[in-house]
Design an enzyme around this catalytic site. Sequence first.
Site, PDB file in Angstrom:
ATOM      1  N   THR A 126      -2.836 -12.024   6.372  1.00 52.31           N
ATOM      2  CA  THR A 126      -4.137 -11.795   5.739  1.00 52.31           C
ATOM      3  C   THR A 126      -5.283 -12.207   6.656  1.00 52.31           C
ATOM      4  O   THR A 126      -5.123 -13.103   7.497  1.00 52.31           O
ATOM      5  CB  THR A 126      -4.215 -12.621   4.437  1.00 52.31           C
ATOM      6  OG1 THR A 126      -5.578 -12.671   3.992  1.00 52.31           O
ATOM      7  CG2 THR A 126      -3.765 -14.069   4.639  1.00 52.31           C
ATOM      8  N   TYR A 150      -3.804 -20.779   0.558  1.00 49.85           N
ATOM      9  CA  TYR A 150      -3.230 -19.429   0.679  1.00 49.85           C
ATOM     10  C   TYR A 150      -3.199 -18.996   2.147  1.00 49.85           C
ATOM     11  O   TYR A 150      -2.159 -18.608   2.686  1.00 49.85           O
ATOM     12  CB  TYR A 150      -4.052 -18.446  -0.170  1.00 49.85           C
ATOM     13  CG  TYR A 150      -3.768 -16.991   0.124  1.00 49.85           C
ATOM     14  CD1 TYR A 150      -2.536 -16.430  -0.194  1.00 49.85           C
ATOM     15  CD2 TYR A 150      -4.733 -16.180   0.728  1.00 49.85           C
ATOM     16  CE1 TYR A 150      -2.266 -15.085   0.098  1.00 49.85           C
ATOM     17  CE2 TYR A 150      -4.484 -14.844   1.012  1.00 49.85           C
ATOM     18  CZ  TYR A 150      -3.248 -14.310   0.692  1.00 49.85           C
ATOM     19  OH  TYR A 150      -2.987 -12.991   0.976  1.00 49.85           O
TER      20      TYR A 150
HETATM   21  N1  LIG Z   1      -4.105  -7.291  -2.014  1.00 52.39           N
HETATM   22  C1  LIG Z   1      -4.792  -7.555  -0.903  1.00 52.39           C
HETATM   23  O1  LIG Z   1      -5.952  -7.159  -0.756  1.00 52.39           O
HETATM   24  C2  LIG Z   1      -4.144  -8.333   0.231  1.00 52.39           C
HETATM   25  C3  LIG Z   1      -4.949  -8.709   1.327  1.00 52.39           C
HETATM   26  C4  LIG Z   1      -4.365  -9.419   2.375  1.00 52.39           C
HETATM   27  C5  LIG Z   1      -3.018  -9.725   2.343  1.00 52.39           C
HETATM   28  N2  LIG Z   1      -2.263  -9.356   1.261  1.00 52.39           N
HETATM   29  C6  LIG Z   1      -0.834  -9.697   1.268  1.00 52.39           C
HETATM   30  O2  LIG Z   1      -0.102  -8.533   0.932  1.00 52.39           O
HETATM   31  C7  LIG Z   1       1.075  -8.886   0.213  1.00 52.39           C
HETATM   32  C8  LIG Z   1       1.177  -8.039  -1.038  1.00 52.39           C
HETATM   33  O3  LIG Z   1       0.010  -8.246  -1.848  1.00 52.39           O
HETATM   34  P1  LIG Z   1      -0.154  -7.476  -3.242  1.00 52.39           P
HETATM   35  O4  LIG Z   1      -1.605  -7.336  -3.486  1.00 52.39           O
HETATM   36  O5  LIG Z   1       0.719  -6.284  -3.258  1.00 52.39           O
HETATM   37  O6  LIG Z   1       0.417  -8.584  -4.251  1.00 52.39           O
HETATM   38  P2  LIG Z   1       1.260  -8.359  -5.613  1.00 52.39           P
HETATM   39  O7  LIG Z   1       1.141  -9.656  -6.366  1.00 52.39           O
HETATM   40  O8  LIG Z   1       0.863  -7.105  -6.292  1.00 52.39           O
HETATM   41  O9  LIG Z   1       2.742  -8.180  -5.086  1.00 52.39           O
HETATM   42  C9  LIG Z   1       3.521  -9.265  -4.637  1.00 52.39           C
HETATM   43  C10 LIG Z   1       4.949  -9.013  -5.110  1.00 52.39           C
HETATM   44  O10 LIG Z   1       5.768 -10.049  -4.576  1.00 52.39           O
HETATM   45  C11 LIG Z   1       6.626 -10.529  -5.593  1.00 52.39           C
HETATM   46  N3  LIG Z   1       6.947 -11.936  -5.283  1.00 52.39           N
HETATM   47  C12 LIG Z   1       6.067 -12.952  -5.092  1.00 52.39           C
HETATM   48  N4  LIG Z   1       6.750 -14.067  -4.796  1.00 52.39           N
HETATM   49  C13 LIG Z   1       8.071 -13.754  -4.801  1.00 52.39           C
HETATM   50  C14 LIG Z   1       9.257 -14.477  -4.560  1.00 52.39           C
HETATM   51  N5  LIG Z   1       9.237 -15.783  -4.271  1.00 52.39           N
HETATM   52  N6  LIG Z   1      10.442 -13.826  -4.655  1.00 52.39           N
HETATM   53  C15 LIG Z   1      10.492 -12.501  -4.978  1.00 52.39           C
HETATM   54  N7  LIG Z   1       9.399 -11.760  -5.217  1.00 52.39           N
HETATM   55  C16 LIG Z   1       8.190 -12.379  -5.129  1.00 52.39           C
HETATM   56  C17 LIG Z   1       5.862 -10.356  -6.902  1.00 52.39           C
HETATM   57  O11 LIG Z   1       6.754 -10.257  -8.002  1.00 52.39           O
HETATM   58  C18 LIG Z   1       5.083  -9.058  -6.637  1.00 52.39           C
HETATM   59  O12 LIG Z   1       5.800  -7.924  -7.084  1.00 52.39           O
HETATM   60  C19 LIG Z   1       0.997 -10.381  -0.020  1.00 52.39           C
HETATM   61  O13 LIG Z   1       1.823 -11.039   0.924  1.00 52.39           O
HETATM   62  C20 LIG Z   1      -0.457 -10.716   0.215  1.00 52.39           C
HETATM   63  O14 LIG Z   1      -0.621 -12.024   0.685  1.00 52.39           O
HETATM   64  C21 LIG Z   1      -2.791  -8.678   0.209  1.00 52.39           C
END
Ligand SMILES: NC(=O)c1ccc[n+]([C@@H]2O[C@H](COP(=O)([O-])OP(=O)(O)OC[C@H]3O[C@@H](n4cnc5c(N)ncnc54)[C@H](O)[C@@H]3O)[C@@H](O)[C@H]2O)c1
Length: 364
Positions: A126, A150
């Site tokens: 991120t 985070y």
């Molecule tokens: N959404 C954004 O704008 C953004 C920006 C920068 C980075 N990210 C990164 O992208 C990734 C995905 O983000 P997102 O928005 O799709 O989040 P999200 O919460 O929609 O998806 C995360 C998924 O991971 C699963 N998960 C979490 N912890 C787990 C574990 N210990 N074991 C098994 N499953 C687990 C959850 O059930 C969920 O389905 C993350 O790593 C986040 O840090 C997202």
Amino acid sequence: MSAKPILVAGGAGYIGSHFCHVAAQRGYAPIVIDRLGPSSSRVEAYRRGASARFPLIACDIGDEAQVRAAIDRYRPVAAVCFAALIEVAESVAKPDLYWDNNYVRATRFFRTLATGGVQHLVFSSTAAVYGGVDDEPLAETHQLAPASPYGQTKLACELMLLGATENHQLANAVSFPSHGADWPPLPSDERTSFVPSSTLVFRYFNAAGGHVTAGLGEVHEPESHLIPRLLAAALGKTTDLSATINGDDYDTPDGTCVRDYVHVLDLADAHIAGLDYLLDGGNSDVFNLGSGSGYSIRQVLAAVGRATGVSVPARVGPRRAGDTASLIADAGKAQRVLGWRPQRDLDEIVASAAAFHRAYGVQI
Ligand SMILES: NC(=O)c1ccc[n+]([C@@H]2O[C@H](COP(=O)([O-])OP(=O)(O)OC[C@H]3O[C@@H](n4cnc5c(N)ncnc54)[C@H](O)[C@@H]3O)[C@@H](O)[C@H]2O)c1
């Protein structure tokens, strides 16, 4: 040619579900590992629906026995790790939860991949790993000083993954104020491998947008992201039909926070390019994924107005813990090395998100 199996941790979530959809059309066969909750029934229903299209192992990424069984069964050529908790403010309130989920469990997952013979990984990081922003756009070499647990957990994973890989490129990308460039220590021969040997780290800026014809879009709870919150207000999908701007006294052109928005389908394309690159023998590395353009909250409000025809009334509230004034990517390295460049602009991002919100009635 038969599709190449890949393990997708967190493949039921927002970005992971879009990636799996695109990957299945581009020569890969996703196998989803996701614990699906704990979350609201609405979020879990989205995750179940999205992952029902693929083999699903409903378990925690830290469950070494189940992950190893999936590796032995499907023999994936690579893995992608989206799984994480993602709320900056929650991480400030509950750092232990974030260190446990995003670092301890993630490192168990990396080790299971390595010992199971999965040697290629794409890891979701991120822009929150960057510190105070003096010059923009931010290149990968910018000072790393995350302002929240985070961001710290993500940086810790980066250090473990890239500090331990064969070509040790981390020293080019990280400058720690209190450590020399030779930290963390490189692995010695007597250590067993604990991470895949080639890893790409992708630092996303603000993922947004959806893919309504595939039934995919942004569903989080709590929903802290700006675009779905503004759309919920514009489309009457929330009890509060106004928008709160968290601070308008930042050092930005209109005083509101500036962010770099990148379409979730463009992110999916970047992951395909990354997997292809690793499977062709590409080196471990770290890349920013963003559009290179910054938009203020007021500019996003205007885009929501254009997409919905509704002018959402805005009031100004206090700043949010952990927010920085501006985050804009220099994504030139991803273009040069991976040949990736985002194709969709802010209006397409907001229109695609609005289409999903209208069709699926996302309540916030
Ligand atoms: N959404 C954004 O704008 C953004 C920006 C920068 C980075 N990210 C990164 O992208 C990734 C995905 O983000 P997102 O928005 O799709 O989040 P999200 O919460 O929609 O998806 C995360 C998924 O991971 C699963 N998960 C979490 N912890 C787990 C574990 N210990 N074991 C098994 N499953 C687990 C959850 O059930 C969920 O389905 C993350 O790593 C986040 O840090 C997202």
